[in-house]
Design a protein around this motif. Sequence first.
Motif, PDB file in Angstrom:
ATOM      1  N   ASP A 167      23.900  14.539 -18.388  1.00 26.65           N
ATOM      2  CA  ASP A 167      24.876  15.468 -18.960  1.00 26.65           C
ATOM      3  C   ASP A 167      25.861  15.993 -17.918  1.00 26.65           C
ATOM      4  O   ASP A 167      26.836  16.675 -18.276  1.00 26.65           O
ATOM      5  CB  ASP A 167      24.169  16.659 -19.611  1.00 26.65           C
ATOM      6  CG  ASP A 167      23.389  16.266 -20.849  1.00 26.65           C
ATOM      7  OD1 ASP A 167      23.929  15.479 -21.647  1.00 26.65           O
ATOM      8  OD2 ASP A 167      22.250  16.732 -21.008  1.00 26.65           O
ATOM      9  N   PHE A 168      25.634  15.699 -16.647  1.00 22.88           N
ATOM     10  CA  PHE A 168      26.457  16.281 -15.593  1.00 22.88           C
ATOM     11  C   PHE A 168      27.286  15.215 -14.880  1.00 22.88           C
ATOM     12  O   PHE A 168      26.919  14.038 -14.829  1.00 22.88           O
ATOM     13  CB  PHE A 168      25.571  17.008 -14.571  1.00 22.88           C
ATOM     14  CG  PHE A 168      24.757  18.108 -15.174  1.00 22.88           C
ATOM     15  CD1 PHE A 168      25.319  19.331 -15.485  1.00 22.88           C
ATOM     16  CD2 PHE A 168      23.414  17.910 -15.458  1.00 22.88           C
ATOM     17  CE1 PHE A 168      24.566  20.343 -16.042  1.00 22.88           C
ATOM     18  CE2 PHE A 168      22.652  18.913 -16.028  1.00 22.88           C
ATOM     19  CZ  PHE A 168      23.230  20.141 -16.325  1.00 22.88           C
ATOM     20  N   ASP A 169      28.373  15.672 -14.303  1.00 22.58           N
ATOM     21  CA  ASP A 169      29.240  14.798 -13.531  1.00 22.58           C
ATOM     22  C   ASP A 169      28.486  14.298 -12.294  1.00 22.58           C
ATOM     23  O   ASP A 169      27.839  15.089 -11.591  1.00 22.58           O
ATOM     24  CB  ASP A 169      30.496  15.565 -13.101  1.00 22.58           C
ATOM     25  CG  ASP A 169      31.406  14.721 -12.236  1.00 22.58           C
ATOM     26  OD1 ASP A 169      32.085  13.840 -12.782  1.00 22.58           O
ATOM     27  OD2 ASP A 169      31.425  14.947 -11.011  1.00 22.58           O
ATOM     28  N   PRO A 170      28.561  13.010 -12.000  1.00 25.02           N
ATOM     29  CA  PRO A 170      27.857  12.489 -10.816  1.00 25.02           C
ATOM     30  C   PRO A 170      28.285  13.166  -9.521  1.00 25.02           C
ATOM     31  O   PRO A 170      27.452  13.351  -8.612  1.00 25.02           O
ATOM     32  CB  PRO A 170      28.227  11.004 -10.818  1.00 25.02           C
ATOM     33  CG  PRO A 170      28.536  10.684 -12.247  1.00 25.02           C
ATOM     34  CD  PRO A 170      29.176  11.926 -12.793  1.00 25.02           C
ATOM     35  N   GLY A 171      29.553  13.523  -9.421  1.00 20.30           N
ATOM     36  CA  GLY A 171      30.018  14.205  -8.210  1.00 20.30           C
ATOM     37  C   GLY A 171      29.340  15.545  -8.018  1.00 20.30           C
ATOM     38  O   GLY A 171      29.015  15.922  -6.876  1.00 20.30           O
ATOM     39  N   LEU A 172      29.125  16.262  -9.111  1.00 22.72           N
ATOM     40  CA  LEU A 172      28.410  17.535  -9.024  1.00 22.72           C
ATOM     41  C   LEU A 172      26.970  17.304  -8.572  1.00 22.72           C
ATOM     42  O   LEU A 172      26.468  18.012  -7.686  1.00 22.72           O
ATOM     43  CB  LEU A 172      28.432  18.242 -10.386  1.00 22.72           C
ATOM     44  CG  LEU A 172      27.561  19.487 -10.514  1.00 22.72           C
ATOM     45  CD1 LEU A 172      28.047  20.598  -9.599  1.00 22.72           C
ATOM     46  CD2 LEU A 172      27.515  19.970 -11.967  1.00 22.72           C
ATOM     47  N   LEU A 173      26.331  16.326  -9.162  1.00 21.45           N
ATOM     48  CA  LEU A 173      24.932  16.059  -8.815  1.00 21.45           C
ATOM     49  C   LEU A 173      24.786  15.598  -7.372  1.00 21.45           C
ATOM     50  O   LEU A 173      23.783  15.910  -6.717  1.00 21.45           O
ATOM     51  CB  LEU A 173      24.340  15.020  -9.762  1.00 21.45           C
ATOM     52  CG  LEU A 173      24.289  15.435 -11.237  1.00 21.45           C
ATOM     53  CD1 LEU A 173      23.641  14.343 -12.077  1.00 21.45           C
ATOM     54  CD2 LEU A 173      23.540  16.755 -11.420  1.00 21.45           C
ATOM     55  N   ASP A 174      25.779  14.871  -6.872  1.00 19.71           N
ATOM     56  CA  ASP A 174      25.728  14.447  -5.469  1.00 19.71           C
ATOM     57  C   ASP A 174      25.710  15.640  -4.527  1.00 19.71           C
ATOM     58  O   ASP A 174      25.164  15.558  -3.417  1.00 19.71           O
ATOM     59  CB  ASP A 174      26.936  13.567  -5.143  1.00 19.71           C
ATOM     60  CG  ASP A 174      26.817  12.176  -5.747  1.00 19.71           C
ATOM     61  OD1 ASP A 174      25.706  11.802  -6.165  1.00 19.71           O
ATOM     62  OD2 ASP A 174      27.857  11.474  -5.813  1.00 19.71           O
ATOM     63  N   LYS A 175      26.299  16.740  -4.959  1.00 20.60           N
ATOM     64  CA  LYS A 175      26.310  17.948  -4.130  1.00 20.60           C
ATOM     65  C   LYS A 175      25.018  18.739  -4.276  1.00 20.60           C
ATOM     66  O   LYS A 175      24.413  19.149  -3.276  1.00 20.60           O
ATOM     67  CB  LYS A 175      27.490  18.853  -4.520  1.00 20.60           C
ATOM     68  CG  LYS A 175      28.874  18.288  -4.286  1.00 20.60           C
ATOM     69  CD  LYS A 175      29.929  19.322  -4.653  1.00 20.60           C
ATOM     70  CE  LYS A 175      31.342  18.776  -4.509  1.00 20.60           C
ATOM     71  NZ  LYS A 175      31.682  17.834  -5.594  1.00 20.60           N
ATOM     72  N   VAL A 176      24.592  18.982  -5.517  1.00 20.50           N
ATOM     73  CA  VAL A 176      23.535  19.972  -5.725  1.00 20.50           C
ATOM     74  C   VAL A 176      22.123  19.406  -5.633  1.00 20.50           C
ATOM     75  O   VAL A 176      21.204  20.111  -5.188  1.00 20.50           O
ATOM     76  CB  VAL A 176      23.726  20.704  -7.078  1.00 20.50           C
ATOM     77  CG1 VAL A 176      25.089  21.387  -7.124  1.00 20.50           C
ATOM     78  CG2 VAL A 176      23.560  19.765  -8.259  1.00 20.50           C
ATOM     79  N   ARG A 177      21.915  18.160  -6.012  1.00 25.87           N
ATOM     80  CA  ARG A 177      20.535  17.663  -6.028  1.00 25.87           C
ATOM     81  C   ARG A 177      19.921  17.549  -4.632  1.00 25.87           C
ATOM     82  O   ARG A 177      18.749  17.918  -4.445  1.00 25.87           O
ATOM     83  CB  ARG A 177      20.450  16.331  -6.775  1.00 25.87           C
ATOM     84  CG  ARG A 177      20.722  16.472  -8.268  1.00 25.87           C
ATOM     85  CD  ARG A 177      20.358  15.237  -9.043  1.00 25.87           C
ATOM     86  NE  ARG A 177      18.910  15.073  -9.166  1.00 25.87           N
ATOM     87  CZ  ARG A 177      18.331  14.062  -9.816  1.00 25.87           C
ATOM     88  NH1 ARG A 177      19.081  13.118 -10.378  1.00 25.87           N
ATOM     89  NH2 ARG A 177      17.032  13.976  -9.897  1.00 25.87           N
ATOM     90  N   PRO A 178      20.665  17.058  -3.624  1.00 22.22           N
ATOM     91  CA  PRO A 178      20.054  17.040  -2.283  1.00 22.22           C
ATOM     92  C   PRO A 178      19.764  18.438  -1.742  1.00 22.22           C
ATOM     93  O   PRO A 178      18.778  18.635  -1.008  1.00 22.22           O
ATOM     94  CB  PRO A 178      21.112  16.328  -1.425  1.00 22.22           C
ATOM     95  CG  PRO A 178      21.923  15.536  -2.386  1.00 22.22           C
ATOM     96  CD  PRO A 178      21.972  16.379  -3.624  1.00 22.22           C
ATOM     97  N   ALA A 179      20.609  19.412  -2.100  1.00 25.27           N
ATOM     98  CA  ALA A 179      20.435  20.769  -1.585  1.00 25.27           C
ATOM     99  C   ALA A 179      19.343  21.524  -2.322  1.00 25.27           C
ATOM    100  O   ALA A 179      18.672  22.386  -1.737  1.00 25.27           O
ATOM    101  CB  ALA A 179      21.752  21.536  -1.674  1.00 25.27           C
ATOM    102  N   PHE A 180      19.170  21.216  -3.609  1.00 27.31           N
ATOM    103  CA  PHE A 180      18.181  21.935  -4.429  1.00 27.31           C
ATOM    104  C   PHE A 180      17.343  20.915  -5.204  1.00 27.31           C
ATOM    105  O   PHE A 180      17.435  20.806  -6.435  1.00 27.31           O
ATOM    106  CB  PHE A 180      18.890  22.895  -5.400  1.00 27.31           C
ATOM    107  CG  PHE A 180      19.796  23.877  -4.714  1.00 27.31           C
ATOM    108  CD1 PHE A 180      19.288  25.035  -4.140  1.00 27.31           C
ATOM    109  CD2 PHE A 180      21.167  23.640  -4.633  1.00 27.31           C
ATOM    110  CE1 PHE A 180      20.126  25.939  -3.505  1.00 27.31           C
ATOM    111  CE2 PHE A 180      22.011  24.543  -4.002  1.00 27.31           C
ATOM    112  CZ  PHE A 180      21.485  25.691  -3.423  1.00 27.31           C
TER     113      PHE A 180
END
Length: 238
Positions: A167-180
């Motif tokens: 459901d989320f933009d891949p660019g957003l996930l590239d930022k937040v998933r490694p950090a959290f």
Amino acid sequence: MTGSGSRGRRERLRAETTAEIKSVALALMATGGPDAITLRAIAREMGMTANAIYGYFATRDDLVTALIRDVYGALADVVDAAWEAAPPDDPAARIRAWSDAFRGWALANPEGFRLVYGDPVAGYQAPEGGAAPDAARRVCLGVTALAAAAWPHTEHLHRDSRFEWSDFDPGLLDKVRPAFPALPPAGVALALRLWARLHGLVSLEVYGHLHTQTGSPQKLYQEELDQVVRALGIPGRT
């Protein structure tokens, strides 16, 4: 005067002129909107020739990119500092600190806020990757950190969430998933909802829409933060 001394003086003068060009550009935007940012208009305000301005910024897009990089970086510095200064074991305090810093910066720098989050500059083409990718990433992670700090207290309220990673933009996930890495899709959705609530009120205030409705926009914002903290299920109150 030595050669190194001459170079130092030229570098100082260039830095001062560059800073003045940026300041004039933001002042023009404040009075005439984003379309008022033109190199010729800036040259006229500074008593320079247009050709002289091109010696500092080859195109208007180069100037706009520099402005966005400056103001977005300043915002990221402010909210990061506020987050780090708040007690790490007090999620409510951290959420309030970050949110207050975001509002404070926006009200102190309305033209910068509008440049980053508001009116687009007609015809502007950002460089590949964006004008200020590092600042954008830092602010994005800051917003997500609000949700991550609250997640241990609010997770049980989101067990029926239907959000999936797709459901989320891949660019957003590239930022937040490694950090959290422990934050699930529902937590990322929560971060977006928190951003909408905080950014929405600040935008209304920066653009002057709240002032015709209330003489106490700060009180409105603080009560919104109270509601946010309570809705997240965070115990106590700072």
